[in-house]
Design a protein around this motif. Structure first.
Motif, PDB file in Angstrom:
ATOM      1  N   MET A  41       1.433  -6.992  -0.138  1.00 38.60           N
ATOM      2  CA  MET A  41       1.541  -8.083  -1.209  1.00 38.60           C
ATOM      3  C   MET A  41       0.764  -8.023  -2.526  1.00 38.60           C
ATOM      4  O   MET A  41       1.190  -8.191  -3.607  1.00 38.60           O
ATOM      5  N   ALA A  42      -0.563  -7.422  -2.440  1.00 34.27           N
ATOM      6  CA  ALA A  42      -1.332  -7.249  -3.384  1.00 34.27           C
ATOM      7  C   ALA A  42      -0.967  -6.158  -4.181  1.00 34.27           C
ATOM      8  O   ALA A  42      -1.132  -6.248  -5.597  1.00 34.27           O
ATOM      9  N   VAL A  43      -0.495  -5.017  -3.830  1.00 31.69           N
ATOM     10  CA  VAL A  43       0.191  -3.838  -4.520  1.00 31.69           C
ATOM     11  C   VAL A  43       1.224  -4.252  -5.187  1.00 31.69           C
ATOM     12  O   VAL A  43       1.694  -4.033  -6.554  1.00 31.69           O
ATOM     13  N   GLY A  44       2.208  -5.196  -4.524  1.00 32.56           N
ATOM     14  CA  GLY A  44       3.421  -5.630  -5.092  1.00 32.56           C
ATOM     15  C   GLY A  44       3.146  -6.642  -6.203  1.00 32.56           C
ATOM     16  O   GLY A  44       3.812  -6.449  -7.363  1.00 32.56           O
ATOM     17  N   ALA A  45       2.085  -7.462  -6.233  1.00 32.20           N
ATOM     18  CA  ALA A  45       1.822  -8.349  -7.172  1.00 32.20           C
ATOM     19  C   ALA A  45       1.222  -7.606  -8.500  1.00 32.20           C
ATOM     20  O   ALA A  45       1.201  -7.888  -9.494  1.00 32.20           O
ATOM     21  N   GLY A  46       0.432  -6.305  -8.069  1.00 33.97           N
ATOM     22  CA  GLY A  46      -0.244  -5.646  -9.293  1.00 33.97           C
ATOM     23  C   GLY A  46       0.676  -4.711 -10.032  1.00 33.97           C
ATOM     24  O   GLY A  46       0.437  -4.407 -11.031  1.00 33.97           O
ATOM     25  N   ALA A  47       1.852  -4.378  -9.564  1.00 33.99           N
ATOM     26  CA  ALA A  47       2.641  -3.590 -10.205  1.00 33.99           C
ATOM     27  C   ALA A  47       3.688  -4.239 -11.073  1.00 33.99           C
ATOM     28  O   ALA A  47       3.930  -5.363 -11.341  1.00 33.99           O
TER      29      ALA A  47
END
Length: 47
Positions: A41-47
């Motif tokens: 979820m964090a990687v998806g939000a940061g992308a």
């Protein structure tokens, strides 16, 4: 909703203490799974 009785709770803790390795591995799997979801979820939000 049915709540467990005191005898059932005692049996639950007795079972957990009797199977320490199995309990540890189960908790470890749950922790790793939750951490993986949080990272995705964090990687998806940061992308």
């Amino acid at each position: 909703m049915i709540f467990p009785s005191a005898q059932n709770i005692r049996n639950i803790f007795r079972s957990l203490l009797a199977n320490k390795v199995r309990s540890f591995l189960t908790m470890l799997g749950i922790i790793i799974g939750v951490a993986a979801v949080i990272v995705i979820m964090a990687v998806g939000a940061g992308a």
